[in-house]
Design a protein around this motif. Structure first.
Motif: not given
Ligand code: SF4
Lengths: 374, 102
Positions: A145-146, A149, A198, A255-256, A258-259, A262, B35-36, B50, B52, B54-55
């Motif tokens: 995901p990073p 993005m 994620v 999970g996430n 938004a990720a 993407m 953003e996440y 990295v 970001f 994430l949770q």
């Protein structure tokens, strides 16, 4: 119990261990999927604290280890070009390609830079409009995901001198491949906690049901691993095979979102070859057609690179749980972290390096007969 | 690289249309993309990978994890100079620092 005092909470560790010892009645083979977990297990001697009947098999969960040699060679080729600034995470610097690594390429004059985040690579691209900036996008569902993005942002900001060399891999198809092998001994999985942070756990119930294996989402701190093992063994002893979350503080079932959205936009699922293992269907991501212009392989036409692995290296078997690192003949002699033959020795998350660093040189039973998992 | 480290948000701002934060990892402050986890607030903790978030994570478990990483030298692995680490691993002297090229 020589390591247990180093645990963050030795009393709790002891209680969890006592319970595991009290529950086990038969031998069980558990695979920990994540390289971070392997590292933690060997470093803390968790495998030696567990009852003899509980065997931990190290899985293919080190992204650095499973990145195919062709991709490393493509990275080396691209990084050597004078117009390129090649950006990578630090742990890829020493991964051996055919004959050299990124560290050497830099010594030979290549502009190789280490970044903390893929967004840093995008910043470098914006600061150097007359150069081509390539980011080495490897890793599992946590790292994808990073990177997704970053490509999305490159497009949004109209940055044209940025591209991604993509080699992302996905865990569930790897579990599927391991379970489908006729020589598979794995009876349960400790699923990788941060991958599930994620992706959530949606992909696992079907796998657990079809293969009748418990899948327990597990963190990678020593106590998390003991808790994961405790819950897994309890299921196995009761004859159950469900998905359980032993890492709820960082993993929500969904999970996430938004990720995940993407990932869906930027990538598409593809077959991917795993270093040492081979092709696993549907086990990777590549850029979706909409983002193809950001694909470094297209931009630099490096499709035809030929590769050769050192014949002595048995990291494929190590990655599949068929061979323990110290059972490899080159281990600790021809192959050390200073002179690695395979990726499982070079990455600090690799099983060979973990065994070497924490001095598992003493135990060397006769090698098991090796067969292929995939 | 697998490592995801918990950190505390100290400042949030929009940069180039992207929600970014300064995040404190037990003394090391890094720029992190939100953003996440767009509703993350200053003072909250999150698992960061990295660059970001994430949770979300509660403070208690974030602190414990950070202490553990610190005592195991894992923060050094994550935030230390990668060229030095790679050179040490290879037994050759470190090349010129990143700064020298800028
Ligand atoms: S010890 Fe070295 S040569 Fe043997 S499997 Fe591991 S990486 Fe390959």
């Amino acid at each position: 119990m020589k390591y247990i005092d180093e645990f963050q909470n030795p009393d709790l560790a002891r209680r969890l261990l006592d319970e595991i010892h009290a529950t086990v009645t038969r031998p069980w083979a558990l695979m920990e999927v994540c390289g971070g977990q392997t590292h933690s297990i060997i470093r803390h001697g968790i495998d030696q604290l567990l009852p003899e009947q509980v065997e931990l098999i190290h899985g293919p969960g080190c992204p650095v280890c499973v990145t195919p040699l062709e991709v490393i060679d493509k990275a080396l080729e691209i990084a050597s070009r004078p117009e390129v600034i090649f950006c990578s995470f630090g742990d890829m610097l020493r991964v051996p390609g055919t004959g050299r690594d990124l560290f050497r390429v830099r010594g030979e004059g290549g502009d190789v830079r280490v970044v903390y985040s893929p967004l840093d690579a995008l910043t470098i691209a914006r600061q150097n409009p007359d150069r081509q900036v390539v980011f080495f996008g490897i890793g599992f569902e946590t790292t994808a995901p990073p990177n997704a993005m970053t490509v999305y942002q490159a497009r949004r900001l109209g940055v044209r001198n940025f591209s991604l060399l993509v080699s992302h891999v996905r865990v569930p198809p790897a579990i599927e491949a391991i379970m489908q092998s006729p020589s598979c001994r794995v009876q349960a999985f400790l699923a990788a906690g941060h991958v599930c942070s994620v992706m959530g756990v949606d992909e696992y119930p079907e796998l657990a049901e079809r293969h009748r294996v418990p899948i327990v989402v597990t963190g990678f701190e020593p106590l998390d691993i003991l808790e994961g093992v405790r819950r897994t063994v309890a299921q196995l002893e009761r004859g159950e095979h469900t998905v359980d979350n032993a890492y709820p503080r960082a993993v929500r079932p969904e999970g996430n979102q938004a990720a995940k959205a993407m990932l869906e936009d930027v990538f598409e699922v593809t077959d991917r070859s795993w270093r040492g293992i081979g092709m696993i269907p549907g086990s990777g991501w590549r850029l979706s057609p909409k983002y193809r212009e950001y694909d470094a392989e297209h931009r630099f036409s490096v499709e035809d690179i030929r590769t050769s692995e050192p014949a002595e290296c048995r990291s494929g078997e190590v990655l599949q749980g068929l061979l323990k690192p110290h059972e490899c003949e080159a281990f600790g002699t021809l192959c050390t972290p200073r002179t690695p033959l395979g990726a499982t020795m070079v990455s600090s998350e690799g099983a060979c390096a973990a065994y070497y660093l924490y001095r598992r040189l003493d135990i060397s039973p006769a090698p098991r007969e090796a067969t292929s998992v995939v | 690289m697998c490592l995801a480290v918990p950190g505390r948000v100290v400042k949030i701002e929009e940069r180039d249309g992207t929600r970014m934060a300064d995040v404190d990892f037990g003394g090391v402050v890094k720029e992190v993309c939100l953003e996440y986890l767009p509703d993350l607030q200053v003072g909250e903790y999150a698992v960061v990978h990295v660059g970001f978030a994430l949770q979300r994570l509660d403070e208690e478990s974030a602190r414990q994890t950070l202490e553990l990483f610190e005592s195991l030298g894992m923060l050094q692995e994550e935030f230390g100079d990668p060229w030095e680490l790679a050179a040490e691993a290879g037994g050759t002297p470190p090349p010129k620092r990143e700064e020298a090229r800028k």
